[in-house]
Design a protein around this motif. Structure first.
Motif, mmCIF file in Angstrom:
data_model
loop_
_atom_site.group_PDB
_atom_site.id
_atom_site.type_symbol
_atom_site.label_atom_id
_atom_site.label_comp_id
_atom_site.label_asym_id
_atom_site.label_seq_id
_atom_site.Cartn_x
_atom_site.Cartn_y
_atom_site.Cartn_z
ATOM 1 N N PHE A 18 0.848 -1.184 0.000
ATOM 2 C CA PHE A 18 0.000 0.000 0.000
ATOM 3 C C PHE A 18 0.886 1.237 0.000
ATOM 4 N N SER A 19 0.427 2.301 -0.635
ATOM 5 C CA SER A 19 1.175 3.562 -0.622
ATOM 6 C C SER A 19 1.038 4.214 0.747
ATOM 7 N N LYS A 20 1.935 5.162 1.050
ATOM 8 C CA LYS A 20 1.848 5.898 2.317
ATOM 9 C C LYS A 20 0.505 6.606 2.439
ATOM 10 N N GLN A 21 -0.015 7.134 1.321
ATOM 11 C CA GLN A 21 -1.285 7.844 1.340
ATOM 12 C C GLN A 21 -2.459 6.907 1.623
ATOM 13 N N THR A 67 6.885 0.420 4.028
ATOM 14 C CA THR A 67 6.570 1.660 3.320
ATOM 15 C C THR A 67 7.803 2.528 3.087
ATOM 16 N N ASP A 68 8.751 2.547 4.020
ATOM 17 C CA ASP A 68 9.962 3.349 3.824
ATOM 18 C C ASP A 68 10.781 2.855 2.634
ATOM 19 N N LEU A 113 5.518 3.722 -2.895
ATOM 20 C CA LEU A 113 4.412 3.743 -3.851
ATOM 21 C C LEU A 113 3.696 2.402 -3.849
ATOM 22 N N ALA A 114 2.408 2.439 -4.161
ATOM 23 C CA ALA A 114 1.634 1.204 -4.244
ATOM 24 C C ALA A 114 2.162 0.350 -5.393
#
Length: 98
Positions: free
Chosen positions: A40-43, A50-51, A55-56
């Motif tokens: 999953f993206s951070k958004q 995530t780091d 991006l997804a």
């Protein structure tokens, strides 16, 4: 709801109980010899990687016997085992609220 694991209920289970689950058989659905993974993206909530992968992304893996390959990651072919992913227990409502 997750199509592999429910939710399910265990009569008599209380918050803090340790549950042991024996998976007797795991296989791809008949006629659907594929697996997938994604980030999953951070958004969109992210995850523990995530780091490294902000991006997804997704990849679908075509399972052919013991080996799998992906149209999304050309040139990668490896032996793998089908598994259900992660299994866990929801915390009790008080812990969940914190």
């Amino acid at each position: 709801m997750h199509f592999l694991s429910g939710p399910i209920g265990v009569k008599g289970a209380e918050p803090g109980d340790l549950l042991v689950v024996d998976l007797l058989d795991v296989r791809s659905a008949q006629g659907e010899p594929v697996g997938f993974n994604g980030f999953f993206s951070k958004q969109n909530g992210g995850g523990f990687l995530t780091d490294h992968f902000p991006l997804a992304q997704k990849s679908i893996w075509d399972i052919k016997g013991l080996y799998t390959s992906s149209r999304h990651i050309p040139g990668v072919n490896f032996a793998g085992l089908i598994h259900p992913g992660l299994i866990g227990c929801l915390p009790d409502p008080k812990m969940l609220a914190t």
